[in-house]
Design a protein around this motif. Structure first.
Motif, short mmCIF file in Angstrom:
data_model
loop_
_atom_site.label_atom_id
_atom_site.label_comp_id
_atom_site.label_asym_id
_atom_site.label_seq_id
_atom_site.Cartn_x
_atom_site.Cartn_y
_atom_site.Cartn_z
N THR A 111 0.81 -1.22 0.00
CA THR A 111 0.00 0.00 0.00
C THR A 111 0.85 1.28 0.00
O THR A 111 0.48 2.28 0.61
CB THR A 111 -0.99 0.04 1.20
OG1 THR A 111 -0.24 -0.09 2.41
CG2 THR A 111 -2.02 -1.06 1.09
N ASN A 127 1.04 -1.67 -5.78
CA ASN A 127 0.99 -0.60 -4.81
C ASN A 127 0.09 0.52 -5.36
O ASN A 127 -0.66 0.28 -6.32
CB ASN A 127 2.39 -0.09 -4.49
CG ASN A 127 3.11 -1.04 -3.54
OD1 ASN A 127 2.74 -1.16 -2.37
ND2 ASN A 127 4.12 -1.75 -4.05
N LYS A 128 0.19 1.71 -4.78
CA LYS A 128 -0.68 2.80 -5.23
C LYS A 128 0.12 4.04 -5.59
O LYS A 128 -0.28 5.17 -5.35
CB LYS A 128 -1.70 3.12 -4.13
CG LYS A 128 -2.63 1.94 -3.88
CD LYS A 128 -3.61 2.17 -2.77
CE LYS A 128 -4.55 0.97 -2.64
NZ LYS A 128 -5.45 1.10 -1.50
#
Lengths: 377, 272
Positions: free
Chosen positions: B26, B50-51
């Motif tokens: 994350t 992921n972001k």
């Protein structure tokens, strides 16, 4: 072809003027105390016997005469002496005029063999001066023909090569005492002796699979044939193996690099040759450590379930995280493909060790593993 | 989660590892993992799932990087410095939100595998030097918005894999025929009606080759051969008859089939 062969003898040569005694006096008259120069029976004032070009007296009394005028050596050469086309120096004495230029006699040479042509004549061939033998050879080569090494005449039919030189075959007879027939171009050379084809075949000498000529030195036996060492080459790069390892496939031999490049032992990710265990999946070969989920790069083995996207392996966990609309589209394409190729085999993984490749026997000891597609919803 | 990330980074540092896996942590920004950008010795960096939205220019500090995986992030922006990675051989940018590529993107000196699957790219959004990456062995452009494949694709003479699945392609350039090393071509899910005859020159049909072309509005001669098998299709493409069929089709310039699928719901379009 025009015979263009002129010798031209240059007439000027150095003359030496002498101081006269008191005898022949001409034209203007001389005072008794004037120094008088005498040249070839003519007397001059000291100031009058000068170069026609630079009006200076002749060094050491040496001058050159041309068309009635007298020149010092330097001006004579500048004005009239020819330049040799080879050494670019002035020519004094005998001059060869040929090929629209001038030459020292010793510098007018055959352009191929270098023989001096001044006294033997020459032939003009494509802007070159050649001696007669060279000219004949060039002409024969241009017509795709050879010159017999023995009689030096053009060989109209097929030549017989002996010690790398071409001959009329009829100059030789078979070296087999019992045969002795006149040879034709099919004759073969064995240990510097010539034999007719029939006698040669009876002697059982191996024939090179590449050049079809007898192999007399080291014989390489491979692919069910004999080869000259230097003629046993990689089918791809044509470099000779010279005793190094080779790989055989479908009646052809390959070097290590090209065998792997052509027959798939190249790791898809690194592009390197796979030396050890090789994973075959999704139309590609992989090093085991590089056979990972394309997305999360988690290692996979033959027990891991994976799905295929664009012929890349994706682990089940990653695939489930892909957008639903993407998964649905992939499924639709897959079904369309199944309609076209209903017998398309499932992707399988095969492990083959490098040792087996070296024997070039790809053992089909595969471990068929599933590669499943998501069920359509 | 942040503690786990730092532990993973510290472990990699202590063990002197040359690769770093930070999958599904994350992470939203490189600002959360600043120490990664100083680990210049690493050769493989994996940040899949992921972001991350922005890749910072400092990524170019990782001069030893050979493999960079940014699969399934939210990336909208890449730095121009990225193509300065002199050793990068594998670059995965699939499942992101790229609308364009930075200027000079094609300057990678040794890039061999480039995955741009599922972004918002088209022929108008590529860098000018995109097709100068002659070292490319595999190029994944599936799920993008290409309508035309630029003729310069013919420069990529080392290309073995070319994926153009699910774009909006209406035609293919004849320069495809120059890709002598190609053994995988995926063009399923486009708006193609004909193939240039030069495709018949490619070595893409056989037991070790892949040629996928389903779900296109093919003209009937192609469609019919396709039903029997791709080898029959290749025979058709190589025939003199097809040359004239193709020439007539191109000359007539008939209506281009409409886009097949609605792309507005692609996750690459999301702005959140």
């Amino acid at each position: 072809m025009v015979l263009d062969h002129h010798h031209h003898q240059w007439t000027a040569s150095p003359l030496v003027g002498n101081y006269a005694d008191d005898s022949t006096l001409e034209r203007e008259g001389f005072d008794s105390h004037d120094p008088i120069l005498n040249s070839q029976g003519e007397a001059y004032h000291e100031d009058c016997l000068v170069c026609a070009q630079c009006f200076r007296q002749f060094p050491d009394g040496v001058y050159y005469e041309f068309e009635g005028r007298k020149y010092c050596e330097y001006d004579f050469q500048v004005l009239y002496a020819p330049c040799c086309n080879k050494c670019k120096e002035f020519i004094v004495g005998r001059v060869i005029k040929a090929m629209n230029t001038s030459w020292h006699p010793e510098h007018f040479q055959c352009e191929l063999c270098g023989r001096v042509l001044s006294d033997i004549g020459f032939m003009r061939n494509q802007g070159r001066a050649l001696c007669h033998p060279c000219n004949d050879r060039v002409k024969a080569e241009a017509a795709g023909k050879y010159i017999c090494y023995r009689c030096k005449a053009i060989i109209d039919d097929k030549p017989l090569k002996y010690k790398n030189e071409p001959y009329h075959p009829y100059h030789f007879t078979c070296s087999n005492q019992d045969c002795g027939r006149e040879l034709d171009s099919d004759a073969r050379e064995i240990r510097e002796e010539l034999y007719c084809l029939r006698c040669h075949d009876k002697m059982g000498i191996p024939i090179c699979g590449a050049c079809r000529r007898p192999v007399e030195d080291r014989v390489v036996t491979a692919l069910g044939k004999h080869w000259h060492v230097e003629h046993f080459v990689c089918a791809k790069c044509e470099k000779p193996f010279l005793g190094t390892k080779h790989y055989e496939k479908k009646g052809l031999a390959y070097c290590e690099l090209h065998y792997h490049q052509l027959f798939g032992n190249i790791d898809f990710v690194s592009g390197e040759i796979i030396e050890d265990i090789c994973v075959t999946a999704l139309n590609k070969t992989w090093k085991p450590e590089n056979f990972v989920c394309w997305s999360c790069e988690t290692p996979m083995d033959e027990r891991t379930k994976f799905l295929e996207m664009d012929m890349l392996p994706v682990c089940k966990r990653c695939y489930e995280r892909f957008p639903g609309e993407l998964r649905r589209r992939l499924t639709r394409h897959y079904e369309a493909a199944q309609r076209i190729r209903p017998l398309a085999p499932e992707s399988t993984i095969a492990h083959v060790s490098s040792e087996e490749y070296e024997r070039s026997m790809v053992v089909s000891a595969c471990f068929p593993r599933m590669c499943f597609r998501e069920e359509s919803r | 989660m942040a503690a786990k990330v730092h532990k993973a980074i510290q472990d990699a540092q202590h063990q002197g590892r040359r690769d770093l896996d930070l999958v599904e942590k994350t992470i939203t920004s490189f600002n959360e993992i600043p120490q990664v950008l100083s680990m210049t010795h690493i050769t493989r960096l994996n940040l899949a799932h992921n972001k991350i939205r922005v890749v910072p220019p400092a990524i170019a500090e990782l001069v030893n990087l050979e493999s960079l995986n940014l699969y399934n992030n939210y990336i909208v922006e890449l730095p121009t410095s990225l193509s300065g990675l002199q050793r990068l051989r594998v670059l995965k940018l699939g499942l992101n939100r790229l609308d364009e590529l930075p200027r000079g993107f094609g300057a990678f000196p040794v890039l061999e595998i480039l995955d741009l699957t599922y972004n918002n790219l088209s022929e108008r959004k590529l860098s000018g030097n995109f097709f100068m990456m002659e070292t490319l062995r595999a190029l994944y452009l599936g799920d993008n918005d290409f309508e035309i494949l630029p003729a310069e694709v013919g420069n990529l003479h080392n290309l073995q894999v070319l994926v153009l699945r699910d774009n909006d392609l209406t035609s293919l350039p004849k320069e495809l025929g120059q890709l002598k090393s190609l053994r995988e071509l995926h063009i399923e899910g486009n708006r193609l009606q004909v193939l240039p005859p030069e495709v018949g020159l490619l070595d893409i049909v056989g037991p070790r080759q892949i040629f996928r072309l389903e779900d296109n509005p093919w003209i009937s001669p192609i469609y019919e051969q396709l039903q029997i098998g791709t080898n029959h299709l290749m025979d058709l493409l190589r025939s003199a008859n097809y040359q004239s069929v193709y020439a007539r089709h191109v000359q007539a310039g008939g209506a281009i089939p409409p886009a097949i699928h609605d792309k507005s719901r692609k996750s690459s379009r999301r702005k959140d």
